[in-house]
Motif scaffolding. Structure first.
Motif, PDB file in Angstrom:
ATOM      1  N   ASN A 218       0.854  -1.188   0.000  1.00  0.00           N
ATOM      2  CA  ASN A 218       0.000   0.000   0.000  1.00  0.00           C
ATOM      3  C   ASN A 218       0.892   1.239   0.000  1.00  0.00           C
ATOM      4  O   ASN A 218       1.778   1.378   0.847  1.00  0.00           O
ATOM      5  N   ARG A 219       0.674   2.161  -0.948  1.00  0.00           N
ATOM      6  CA  ARG A 219       1.525   3.352  -1.037  1.00  0.00           C
ATOM      7  C   ARG A 219       1.481   4.189   0.250  1.00  0.00           C
ATOM      8  O   ARG A 219       2.424   4.911   0.553  1.00  0.00           O
ATOM      9  N   GLN A 220       0.402   4.098   1.019  1.00  0.00           N
ATOM     10  CA  GLN A 220       0.256   4.914   2.220  1.00  0.00           C
ATOM     11  C   GLN A 220       1.272   4.556   3.304  1.00  0.00           C
ATOM     12  O   GLN A 220       1.537   5.379   4.188  1.00  0.00           O
ATOM     13  N   VAL A 221       1.825   3.340   3.265  1.00  0.00           N
ATOM     14  CA  VAL A 221       2.736   2.916   4.336  1.00  0.00           C
ATOM     15  C   VAL A 221       4.200   2.995   3.919  1.00  0.00           C
ATOM     16  O   VAL A 221       5.081   2.669   4.700  1.00  0.00           O
ATOM     17  N   ILE A 222       4.474   3.430   2.690  1.00  0.00           N
ATOM     18  CA  ILE A 222       5.856   3.541   2.228  1.00  0.00           C
ATOM     19  C   ILE A 222       6.503   4.782   2.841  1.00  0.00           C
ATOM     20  O   ILE A 222       6.011   5.899   2.670  1.00  0.00           O
ATOM     21  N   THR A 223       7.591   4.575   3.561  1.00  0.00           N
ATOM     22  CA  THR A 223       8.276   5.686   4.219  1.00  0.00           C
ATOM     23  C   THR A 223       9.464   6.182   3.406  1.00  0.00           C
ATOM     24  O   THR A 223       9.761   7.375   3.399  1.00  0.00           O
ATOM     25  N   GLU A 224      10.158   5.275   2.737  1.00  0.00           N
ATOM     26  CA  GLU A 224      11.265   5.670   1.862  1.00  0.00           C
ATOM     27  C   GLU A 224      11.632   4.493   0.967  1.00  0.00           C
ATOM     28  O   GLU A 224      11.227   3.354   1.210  1.00  0.00           O
ATOM     29  N   VAL A 225      12.419   4.793  -0.064  1.00  0.00           N
ATOM     30  CA  VAL A 225      12.864   3.773  -1.012  1.00  0.00           C
ATOM     31  C   VAL A 225      14.365   3.914  -1.173  1.00  0.00           C
ATOM     32  O   VAL A 225      14.865   4.999  -1.495  1.00  0.00           O
ATOM     33  N   ASP A 226      15.103   2.830  -0.925  1.00  0.00           N
ATOM     34  CA  ASP A 226      16.559   2.857  -1.001  1.00  0.00           C
ATOM     35  C   ASP A 226      17.052   2.066  -2.221  1.00  0.00           C
ATOM     36  O   ASP A 226      16.400   1.111  -2.667  1.00  0.00           O
ATOM     37  N   PHE A 227      18.196   2.469  -2.738  1.00  0.00           N
ATOM     38  CA  PHE A 227      18.835   1.700  -3.796  1.00  0.00           C
ATOM     39  C   PHE A 227      19.402   0.413  -3.198  1.00  0.00           C
ATOM     40  O   PHE A 227      19.917   0.407  -2.070  1.00  0.00           O
ATOM     41  N   TYR A 228      19.290  -0.667  -3.966  1.00  0.00           N
ATOM     42  CA  TYR A 228      19.717  -1.982  -3.486  1.00  0.00           C
ATOM     43  C   TYR A 228      20.664  -2.580  -4.519  1.00  0.00           C
ATOM     44  O   TYR A 228      20.949  -1.982  -5.557  1.00  0.00           O
ATOM     45  N   PHE A 229      21.149  -3.780  -4.249  1.00  0.00           N
ATOM     46  CA  PHE A 229      22.084  -4.440  -5.149  1.00  0.00           C
ATOM     47  C   PHE A 229      21.479  -4.722  -6.520  1.00  0.00           C
ATOM     48  O   PHE A 229      20.291  -4.977  -6.647  1.00  0.00           O
ATOM     49  N   ASN A 230      22.342  -4.703  -7.548  1.00  0.00           N
ATOM     50  CA  ASN A 230      21.966  -5.098  -8.914  1.00  0.00           C
ATOM     51  C   ASN A 230      20.807  -4.291  -9.485  1.00  0.00           C
ATOM     52  O   ASN A 230      19.961  -4.819 -10.195  1.00  0.00           O
ATOM     53  N   GLY A 231      20.762  -2.992  -9.160  1.00  0.00           N
ATOM     54  CA  GLY A 231      19.753  -2.125  -9.751  1.00  0.00           C
ATOM     55  C   GLY A 231      18.375  -2.244  -9.148  1.00  0.00           C
ATOM     56  O   GLY A 231      17.424  -1.644  -9.653  1.00  0.00           O
ATOM     57  N   ARG A 232      18.252  -3.009  -8.071  1.00  0.00           N
ATOM     58  CA  ARG A 232      16.946  -3.173  -7.434  1.00  0.00           C
ATOM     59  C   ARG A 232      16.677  -2.030  -6.441  1.00  0.00           C
ATOM     60  O   ARG A 232      17.563  -1.246  -6.117  1.00  0.00           O
ATOM     61  N   LEU A 233      15.430  -1.956  -5.976  1.00  0.00           N
ATOM     62  CA  LEU A 233      15.049  -0.979  -4.967  1.00  0.00           C
ATOM     63  C   LEU A 233      14.542  -1.696  -3.722  1.00  0.00           C
ATOM     64  O   LEU A 233      13.878  -2.741  -3.819  1.00  0.00           O
ATOM     65  N   LEU A 234      14.837  -1.141  -2.580  1.00  0.00           N
ATOM     66  CA  LEU A 234      14.346  -1.653  -1.304  1.00  0.00           C
ATOM     67  C   LEU A 234      13.275  -0.701  -0.793  1.00  0.00           C
ATOM     68  O   LEU A 234      13.543   0.475  -0.539  1.00  0.00           O
ATOM     69  N   VAL A 235      12.053  -1.209  -0.656  1.00  0.00           N
ATOM     70  CA  VAL A 235      10.920  -0.385  -0.220  1.00  0.00           C
ATOM     71  C   VAL A 235      10.759  -0.538   1.286  1.00  0.00           C
ATOM     72  O   VAL A 235      10.535  -1.645   1.789  1.00  0.00           O
ATOM     73  N   ILE A 247      12.061  -4.413  -5.227  1.00  0.00           N
ATOM     74  CA  ILE A 247      11.566  -4.196  -6.581  1.00  0.00           C
ATOM     75  C   ILE A 247      12.682  -4.597  -7.545  1.00  0.00           C
ATOM     76  O   ILE A 247      13.804  -4.101  -7.430  1.00  0.00           O
ATOM     77  N   SER A 248      12.392  -5.499  -8.464  1.00  0.00           N
ATOM     78  CA  SER A 248      13.414  -5.946  -9.408  1.00  0.00           C
ATOM     79  C   SER A 248      13.825  -4.810 -10.331  1.00  0.00           C
ATOM     80  O   SER A 248      13.081  -3.837 -10.528  1.00  0.00           O
ATOM     81  N   LYS A 249      15.009  -4.912 -10.905  1.00  0.00           N
ATOM     82  CA  LYS A 249      15.519  -3.894 -11.808  1.00  0.00           C
ATOM     83  C   LYS A 249      14.565  -3.659 -12.974  1.00  0.00           C
ATOM     84  O   LYS A 249      14.341  -2.518 -13.389  1.00  0.00           O
ATOM     85  N   ALA A 250      13.956  -4.739 -13.487  1.00  0.00           N
ATOM     86  CA  ALA A 250      13.047  -4.626 -14.628  1.00  0.00           C
ATOM     87  C   ALA A 250      11.787  -3.846 -14.278  1.00  0.00           C
ATOM     88  O   ALA A 250      11.190  -3.196 -15.139  1.00  0.00           O
ATOM     89  N   ARG A 251      11.368  -3.895 -13.010  1.00  0.00           N
ATOM     90  CA  ARG A 251      10.117  -3.245 -12.620  1.00  0.00           C
ATOM     91  C   ARG A 251      10.331  -1.872 -11.996  1.00  0.00           C
ATOM     92  O   ARG A 251       9.361  -1.203 -11.624  1.00  0.00           O
ATOM     93  N   VAL A 252      11.580  -1.438 -11.869  1.00  0.00           N
ATOM     94  CA  VAL A 252      11.861  -0.129 -11.266  1.00  0.00           C
ATOM     95  C   VAL A 252      11.161   1.018 -12.003  1.00  0.00           C
ATOM     96  O   VAL A 252      10.540   1.877 -11.363  1.00  0.00           O
ATOM     97  N   PRO A 253      11.217   1.081 -13.362  1.00  0.00           N
ATOM     98  CA  PRO A 253      10.522   2.183 -14.042  1.00  0.00           C
ATOM     99  C   PRO A 253       9.026   2.207 -13.758  1.00  0.00           C
ATOM    100  O   PRO A 253       8.442   3.279 -13.550  1.00  0.00           O
ATOM    101  N   GLU A 254       8.392   1.033 -13.744  1.00  0.00           N
ATOM    102  CA  GLU A 254       6.950   0.964 -13.479  1.00  0.00           C
ATOM    103  C   GLU A 254       6.651   1.416 -12.062  1.00  0.00           C
ATOM    104  O   GLU A 254       5.672   2.140 -11.818  1.00  0.00           O
ATOM    105  N   PHE A 255       7.493   0.996 -11.115  1.00  0.00           N
ATOM    106  CA  PHE A 255       7.292   1.396  -9.721  1.00  0.00           C
ATOM    107  C   PHE A 255       7.447   2.905  -9.557  1.00  0.00           C
ATOM    108  O   PHE A 255       6.640   3.561  -8.890  1.00  0.00           O
ATOM    109  N   LYS A 256       8.472   3.490 -10.167  1.00  0.00           N
ATOM    110  CA  LYS A 256       8.685   4.942 -10.082  1.00  0.00           C
ATOM    111  C   LYS A 256       7.504   5.700 -10.678  1.00  0.00           C
ATOM    112  O   LYS A 256       7.054   6.716 -10.141  1.00  0.00           O
ATOM    113  N   SER A 257       6.994   5.202 -11.804  1.00  0.00           N
ATOM    114  CA  SER A 257       5.843   5.838 -12.442  1.00  0.00           C
ATOM    115  C   SER A 257       4.634   5.777 -11.522  1.00  0.00           C
ATOM    116  O   SER A 257       3.887   6.749 -11.388  1.00  0.00           O
TER     117      SER A 257
END
Length: 261
Positions: A218-235, A247-257
């Motif tokens: 749920n977007r309401q509970v996201i406090t921050e997003v950190d860069f992770y290994f191999n181009g992934r994101l840690l929510v 978030i996998s590297k392939a899905r990072v653009p969709e997640f950011k959008s």
């Protein structure tokens, strides 16, 4: 050869770009004339561009309503192919009346079939015949009535009782050992009687994102997003789960959008 002018109505930029790429890879004569992200944008564009396109692809659910709302505000006389996650019997009516549909996630084979369907439909149109607006409106109303709204609450079993859980109070859903759980913002946990795929279809995508095979957040509970290994994101979320939400590297653009929506 004359180009095929296509208008795309899709509120997810990544999906719109993927659809445009797939269409143009199938036919080099396809030209994407516009990408519209909302009912408001589409209504304004179609009202001014009656002859500026040949075919439209429309997602059914948009950020500010259903694409059916476009038809209520402006006359659409060109063929439309709907992009939907709902495999409903009413959609079959469209296949017999000059309108096709493809189910998400779609592939090139489905797009090719839809384009072939369009080609078979424009032959009589080229002689002067036009789709029947009254019949189109009736079919739209039929399909709209069969699309269920997103869940506002779930009735779940908890300690030999049935407990209502409001959807917007769910922090994240996750699966472990073939069991699906919903974890609420007040740190309660419930077993859900749905698969993750079924939950994904019932939750409002403007509020919930399928982070990976294990988590829907749920977007309401996201406090921050950190860069992770191999181009992934840690929510990072609150309350915190016992396992990281990645978030996998392939899905990072969709997640950011989605986060910027």
């Amino acid at each position: 050869m004359t180009s095929l002018r296509i208008a795309l109505v899709e509120d997810e930029p990544v999906t719109a770009r993927n659809l445009a790429h797939m269409l143009q890879s199938l036919d080099e004569n396809i030209r994407i004339v516009t990408m519209l992200r909302s009912v408001k944008e589409a209504t304004a564009w179609f009202s001014e561009q009656e002859d500026g396109y040949d075919l439209a692809f429309m997602d059914i659910r948009l950020a500010d309503g259903l694409s059916f709302d476009i038809f209520k505000k402006v006359s659409i006389h060109k063929p439309v192919i709907f992009v939907t996650a709902y495999n409903d019997y009413a959609i079959e009516a469209f296949k017999n009346n000059g309108i096709d549909y493809i189910l998400k996630p779609f592939d090139e084979a489905e797009l090719q079939q839809s384009l072939q369907k369009y080609e078979s439909l424009v032959r009589p149109t080229a002689t002067g015949a036009q789709p029947n607006p009254a019949k189109l409106a009736a079919l739209l109303e039929q399909l709209e009535s069969n699309i269920k709204p997103y869940k506002r609450s779930f009735l779940v079993h908890h300690r030999d009782k049935l407990v209502p859980v409001e959807t917007n109070k769910i922090a994240w859903c996750y699966t472990a050992h073939e069991i699906v759980y919903a974890h609420t913002q007040d740190n309660r946990q419930y077993i859900m009687e749905f698969t993750m795929e079924q939950l994904e279809q019932q939750l409002d995508p403007s509020l919930f994102f399928r982070a990976n095979r294990q988590f829907i957040v749920n977007r309401q509970v996201i406090t921050e997003v950190d860069f992770y290994f191999n181009g992934r994101l840690l929510v990072k979320v609150k309350p915190e789960p016992t396992e990281p939400i990645l978030i996998s590297k392939a899905r990072v653009p969709e997640f950011k959008s989605w986060m910027n929506h």
